[in-house]
Design a protein around this motif. Structure first.
Motif: not given
Length: 272
Positions: A45-71
């Motif tokens: 109730a202390m933060a309103s950040c618009g519309i976003w998904s907690q479940h991330l239906p388009d989110f895919r894990s695992p990730y890939y570490l490729q062409r890295q430049q900046r962490w």
């Protein structure tokens, strides 16, 4: 008469039981698929950040570490090396050489005393009872810096401020969603023990219980490796203030972080 009744009974039994000449066929039974329910939605109730998904239906894990430049490292004082004898001996400082093997530099935008609220995006409307986002140290800046990977660590300041664990987990999920929109992977460091009241220490344990089903396998669990029997930061890892790690504590954090980054087993955070 009795003979005929006996014969008739045998015929009926034969008809009900089927022919003995036909072999029975076992039909394989396919067990129902195990469906793992998504974790319950969290609220803040202390933060309103618009519309976003907690479940991330388009989110895919695992990730890939490729062409890295900046962490990019985000977080509070521990992430910026507090307690270590030098920044090079902090977990973030040790990350430099590991990142280099992937062709990346490390940019650290952590700041001492900060909470997850400081790291939220400028699009969030935050109640005046909570800290406001800092554009010089928040998720917006991490994206603007062109992060290929973000490592996030807010281990205990929210709990020390007596913020409910659900608020903290909600804020972290929002930051993951922001990064996922840009296809930027996130590693989250979990709660870390701290010398404070038992009630606040319970907030740390509750936070980890909320994070594990939502962030695994990209969650670095640290609490059990650093806590003593009283719920405090174990003496062998304490820099002297009951909050920040000494070199040994930072080494534990780095070893767990490195193990996650380099793990390529099934269901690990990174595939390549």
């Amino acid at each position: 008469m009795r003979v005929w009744l006996t014969v008739l009974l045998m015929v009926l039994i034969q008809g009900c039981g089927g022919s003995n000449d036909t072999a029975s066929v076992d039909v394989p039974i396919t067990p129902p698929a195990v469906v793992i329910p998504s974790p319950a939605l969290l609220s803040n109730a202390m933060a309103s950040c618009g519309i976003w998904s907690q479940h991330l239906p388009d989110f895919r894990s695992p990730y890939y570490l490729q062409r890295q430049q900046r962490w990019v490292v985000m977080g509070s004082s521990s992430a910026f090396g507090a307690g270590a004898s030098s920044y090079a001996n902090s977990w973030a400082g040790q990350l430099k050489d590991l990142a280099a093997t992937y062709g990346a530099e490390v940019v650290n935008i952590a700041r001492g005393g900060y909470t997850t609220y400081h790291a939220l995006g400028s699009a969030c409307s935050i109640n005046n009872m909570r800290p406001q986002p800092d554009l010089a140290h928040n998720i917006d800046l991490a994206i603007e810096l062109g992060a290929d990977l973000v490592i996030l660590s807010f281990p205990s300041n929210d709990a020390a401020s007596n913020f409910p664990a659900e608020e903290t987990a909600f804020n972290l999920l929002y930051m993951r969603a922001r990064l996922a929109d840009k296809s930027i992977p996130l590693i989250l460091l979990g709660a870390q023990p701290r010398n404070m009241s038992a009630a606040k220490q319970r907030l740390l344990i509750e936070l980890d219980s909320l994070l594990k089903p939502r962030f695994s396998p990209c969650l670095v669990e640290l609490y059990s490796h650093l806590v003593d029997n009283a719920g405090n930061l174990a003496a062998q890892y304490d820099s002297g203030d009951g909050v920040h790690f000494n070199d040994s504590g930072h080494a534990v954090v780095f070893s767990k972080l490195k193990a996650l980054i380099t793990d390529r087993s099934n269901n690990s955070c990174f595939s390549g």
